[in-house]
Design an enzyme around this catalytic site. Structure first.
Site, PDB file in Angstrom:
ATOM      1  N   CYS A  70       0.831  -1.197   0.000  1.00  0.00           N
ATOM      2  CA  CYS A  70       0.000   0.000   0.000  1.00  0.00           C
ATOM      3  C   CYS A  70       0.877   1.264   0.000  1.00  0.00           C
ATOM      4  O   CYS A  70       1.550   1.526  -0.993  1.00  0.00           O
ATOM      5  CB  CYS A  70      -0.982  -0.043   1.160  1.00  0.00           C
ATOM      6  SG  CYS A  70      -2.405   1.051   0.927  1.00  0.00           S
ATOM      7  N   HIS A 123      -3.726  -5.627   0.393  1.00  0.00           N
ATOM      8  CA  HIS A 123      -3.208  -6.113   1.677  1.00  0.00           C
ATOM      9  C   HIS A 123      -3.296  -7.637   1.770  1.00  0.00           C
ATOM     10  O   HIS A 123      -4.197  -8.175   2.426  1.00  0.00           O
ATOM     11  CB  HIS A 123      -3.974  -5.462   2.833  1.00  0.00           C
ATOM     12  CG  HIS A 123      -3.662  -4.017   3.027  1.00  0.00           C
ATOM     13  ND1 HIS A 123      -2.609  -3.579   3.810  1.00  0.00           N
ATOM     14  CD2 HIS A 123      -4.250  -2.915   2.510  1.00  0.00           C
ATOM     15  CE1 HIS A 123      -2.568  -2.257   3.780  1.00  0.00           C
ATOM     16  NE2 HIS A 123      -3.552  -1.829   3.000  1.00  0.00           N
ATOM     17  N   GLU A 156      -1.399  -9.450   3.450  1.00  0.00           N
ATOM     18  CA  GLU A 156      -0.902  -9.828   4.777  1.00  0.00           C
ATOM     19  C   GLU A 156      -1.956  -9.728   5.867  1.00  0.00           C
ATOM     20  O   GLU A 156      -1.750 -10.210   6.984  1.00  0.00           O
ATOM     21  CB  GLU A 156       0.278  -8.916   5.144  1.00  0.00           C
ATOM     22  CG  GLU A 156      -0.060  -7.571   5.771  1.00  0.00           C
ATOM     23  CD  GLU A 156      -0.824  -6.573   4.900  1.00  0.00           C
ATOM     24  OE1 GLU A 156      -1.223  -5.515   5.413  1.00  0.00           O
ATOM     25  OE2 GLU A 156      -1.025  -6.844   3.699  1.00  0.00           O
TER      26      GLU A 156
END
Length: 234
Positions: free
Chosen positions: A90, A176, A178
């Protein structure tokens, strides 16, 4: 031999999430460098085997208001010049793109929530292949152009540039992968409550999607990151 990873963290609940276990399994010792609590002058960007730059709620073009952004890009530039492994999520990916000379600007609308990626041909040949057909978490308003000499790996209808690679050692993702949606995204929903309200997004919808999408995202994201780590060059 134990390897080292440093993650520059801009906001306390946006860490490496499910990727922490992947790093540990691959023999990395992870340390977080928290912006505002630690001085960039104390960080040698060439020392760790992996440098990760994580997400945050500011724009790369706001260095006058948030001076750390310029210092962070200086670290990224040294890392890039040395060809050392570098991963951005990001804001981190936007910072890498900007350091490489690419434009980063508001995308016109917030892209927040779970939806799948469309992989490019290069993306299907990359570690992102594990994310094909998987709804990933999006949470951004800005977007990067693909830097010169880099490869576009993925897109969504709302954002044509979701990920790029630059050789085997540099990967930047707008989304994202993760995020630990299985554990719930309550810190995200609370921490970004004003942003959600301004965008007219109901946190209950994201919370419900996290329950349904979390297991698949966790497994696919970890597989993606593990494969990327395996192909890194010293």
């Amino acid at each position: 031999m134990l390897k080292t990873a440093i993650a520059i963290r801009h906001i306390h609940f946006e860490g490496l999430g499910t990727f922490e276990a992947v790093l540990s399994g691959a023999g990395f010792k992870l340390h977080y460098h928290d912006v505002g609590a630690a001085d960039f002058a104390a960080l040698d960007p060439l020392e760790p085997d992996l440098l990760a730059v994580l997400g945050g709620p500011v724009g790369v073009y706001e260095a006058d208001a948030y001076p750390f952004l310029a210092g962070e890009r200086a670290l990224i530039a040294r890392r890039l010049d040395a060809g050392r492994p570098l991963f951005g999520i990001c804001l981190g990916a936007q910072q890498i793109a900007a350091t490489l000379g690419a434009a980063v600007a508001p995308g016109g609308a917030k892209e927040i929530g779970f939806s799948p990626l469309t992989l490019t041909d290069a993306g299907r040949q990359s570690p992102l292949r594990h994310l094909d057909g998987v709804a990933v978490l999006h949470w951004h308003g800005d977007a990067f152009a693909i830097p010169e000499g880099s490869v576009n790996l993925a897109s969504t209808p709302a954002c044509a540039t979701q990920a790029f690679s630059r050789g085997p050692n540099v990967l930047g993702v707008q989304f994202h992968p993760e995020a630990d949606a299985c554990a719930g995204l309550e810190p995200w929903l609370i921490g970004h409550a004003c942003e959600l309200a301004a965008a007219g997004i109901d946190p209950r919808a994201i919370r419900d999607d996290a329950r349904r999408r979390g297991p698949a995202l966790r497994e696919a994201g970890r597989a993606m990151f593990a494969e990327w780590l395996e192909q890194l060059q010293p």
